[in-house]
Design an enzyme around this catalytic site. Structure first.
Site, PDB file in Angstrom:
ATOM      1  N   LYS A  83       0.838  -1.410   0.022  1.00  0.00           N
ATOM      2  CA  LYS A  83      -0.251   0.078   0.099  1.00  0.00           C
ATOM      3  C   LYS A  83       0.915   1.082  -0.162  1.00  0.00           C
ATOM      4  O   LYS A  83       1.936   1.293   0.788  1.00  0.00           O
ATOM      5  CB  LYS A  83      -0.757  -0.115   1.097  1.00  0.00           C
ATOM      6  CG  LYS A  83      -2.123   0.979   1.175  1.00  0.00           C
ATOM      7  CD  LYS A  83      -2.838   0.716   2.416  1.00  0.00           C
ATOM      8  CE  LYS A  83      -3.944   1.813   2.637  1.00  0.00           C
ATOM      9  NZ  LYS A  83      -4.977   1.485   3.727  1.00  0.00           N
ATOM     10  N   SER A 159      -9.640   1.692   3.087  1.00  0.00           N
ATOM     11  CA  SER A 159      -8.752   2.609   2.139  1.00  0.00           C
ATOM     12  C   SER A 159      -7.803   1.742   1.162  1.00  0.00           C
ATOM     13  O   SER A 159      -7.110   2.295   0.285  1.00  0.00           O
ATOM     14  CB  SER A 159      -8.114   3.533   2.862  1.00  0.00           C
ATOM     15  OG  SER A 159      -7.131   2.924   3.851  1.00  0.00           O
ATOM     16  N   SER A 183      -9.815  -0.913   6.687  1.00  0.00           N
ATOM     17  CA  SER A 183      -9.382  -0.634   5.711  1.00  0.00           C
ATOM     18  C   SER A 183      -8.757  -1.833   4.910  1.00  0.00           C
ATOM     19  O   SER A 183      -8.600  -1.935   3.788  1.00  0.00           O
ATOM     20  CB  SER A 183      -8.127   0.428   5.687  1.00  0.00           C
ATOM     21  OG  SER A 183      -8.817   1.701   6.072  1.00  0.00           O
TER      22      SER A 183
END
Length: 481
Positions: A83, A159, A183
């Site tokens: 990420k 996210s 997330s």
């Protein structure tokens, strides 16, 4: 043997590593196939950076090793995506926000370094909801909103949406995202993947993954990295490498006691409830005993912990910027170039810090009471884990004009973030480990996730339970792209 492209794309992380270790698959060929896949599916906006030269060079080094050397690498040649808010020295760590574009920290996050030391190959950085301040991954900065591979017109969740899409779309077999309130688990649920949030507890020895100042933060109390993969075994493989904990507890479904918290089964979208109850029936037929739990205090206590993240973000982001010698050194500077309207609003509130007066009571009164509620429930009800739908509704349409700010449920318009976080937020607040795995698909073909939460420190047993459930529920068919 010669592997077709489809055969390579179908490999799980465990299968890929086994094939490379055995000399049946060249890491270079596998990485080249996935790099080509990433380029072909660039319209999904799963990645913010692709490590073309670096990934191929790393794969060549794996292929050059002697067989016994490869066998000692638990992730030999495994391509992973990381990420965009997790520190990597060779690729950007931008949090998908313009002020940090092309910024490279000096060192890798410890979790990432352990993967690389074990033979993993960094394939690329995963797109995300800007600065992790949302759950849709509708990013207004380049390369744009992440799109769900089951329907590019829908959100993938967030996210860590880029991670989940990369894994679901067979761009990568696995990756590492972050989870503050859901997330990792939310995008895993909406894209048919496995998302794991490891134990955080009260920090210190209870925190399973230790990445100090190596994650662009929201809340030091709640943030953690965690794996996203296509199978529970793959998530467990990455977890074992990062932690050194390779325990594989034995789980027998017959007689396993699983709690069903009433507040997390209430008010579900009909399509979610149908799939989740169907999964429950399959597990019951396999011998699992389900225990209905009231837990009426769960949501009121969780609501009172809201000031923790809201207050911690300001100081935590500032500390990360300074510690990593970022190109901007203040949150005010960072906020000036935020591209996504919803994130601009959140950061305006963060800078005002209206929750500061409520922070101490949230941290020292309400959060401990929430933790105690969980602990008492596990002990008194003698349940091995809690189970519930990861999200209360499936993926909804992506709105790249307004940022997917509202959703419709039972005829009412709800705030999107509030709706999707409802079921994942409480256990994150309490610091528990949580695992989302596929439960099935709706009549419209959309993935549905089921979550398992366990006591702090029960991570390997929770993964073992999830693996046993996965054997009953089966894998989802990949998206047709």
């Amino acid at each position: 043997m010669a592997w077709t492209v489809d055969e390579q794309l179908a490999l799980t992380a465990c299968e890929a590593v086994a094939a490379i270790q055995a000399g049946k698959l060249r890491a270079t060929d596998y990485v080249a196939t996935l790099l080509a896949r990433a380029a072909a599916l660039s319209s999904l906006n799963a990645l913010t950076a692709l490590n073309m030269e670096g990934a191929l060079a790393a794969a060549q080094r794996i292929d050059a090793l002697a067989p016994d050397e490869k066998a000692r690498l638990p992730l030999a040649g495994l391509p992973v995506v990381v990420k965009d808010n997790i520190n990597t020295a060779d690729l950007q760590t931008a949090g998908a926000t313009p002020a940090l574009a092309d910024f490279k920290p000096k060192t890798n996050a410890p979790s990432v370094q352990r993967l690389l030391d074990a033979g993993a190959v960094l394939l690329g950085k995963a797109n995300m909801h800007e600065l992790a301040c949302g759950i849709t991954s509708t990013n207004f900065a380049a390369p744009g909103p992440v799109r769900n591979p089951y329907d590019p017109g829908l959100i993938p969740g967030g996210s860590s949406g880029g991670n989940a899409v990369a894994v679901a779309a067979r761009i990568a077999p696995a990756g590492i995202g972050t989870d503050t309130s859901g997330s990792n688990r939310i995008p895993a649920a909406l894209t048919g993947c496995v998302g794991f949030r490891p134990s955080v507890g009260n920090g210190g020895a209870e925190r399973r993954y230790h990445d100090p100042q190596a994650l662009l933060p929201l809340s030091h109390t709640r943030d953690t990295a965690g794996p996203i993969a296509r199978t529970v075994a793959d998530a467990a493989l990455l977890d074992a490498v990062i932690t050194g904990d390779t325990a594989q507890p034995s789980v027998t479904l017959a007689g396993l006691r699983i709690g069903l918290p009433a507040p997390l089964w209430d008010g579900l979208d009909a399509s979610i409830e149908a799939v989740a109850r169907g999964a429950q029936r399959k597990l019951e037929a396999a011998g699992v005993l389900f225990v209905e739990l009231g837990m009426s205090e769960l949501m009121p206590l969780n609501d009172r912990t809201t000031p923790i993240t809201a207050h911690e973000t300001l100081a935590d982001v500032r500390a990360w910027l300074v510690a990593n010698d970022a190109p901007v050194q203040t949150v005010e500077e960072l906020a000036l170039s935020i591209a996504s309207p919803d994130v601009r609003e959140i950061f305006a509130a963060i800078l005002a810090d209206p929750f500061a007066p409520l922070y101490q009571s949230a941290l020292t009164t309400w959060r401990p009471q929430l933790q105690q509620l969980y602990a008492t429930t596990f002990a008194n009800e003698r349940v091995d884990a809690l189970m519930f739908p990861t999200t209360i509704l499936p993926a909804t349409p992506l709105d790249d004009i307004r940022g997917s700010s509202v959703v419709s449920l039972h005829g009412q318009m709800l705030d999107t973030m509030t709706a999707y976080l409802r079921n994942t937020d409480p256990s994150a607040n309490a610091g528990l480990p949580g695992l989302s795995l596929p439960a099935g698909r709706t009549a419209d073909g959309l993935p549905v996730g089921i979550e398992l939460d366990g006591p702090v420190g029960s991570d390997r047993r929770l993964l073992a339970i999830g693996s046993a459930f996965e054997q009953v529920l089966g894998a989802l068919a990949p998206p047709i792209i």
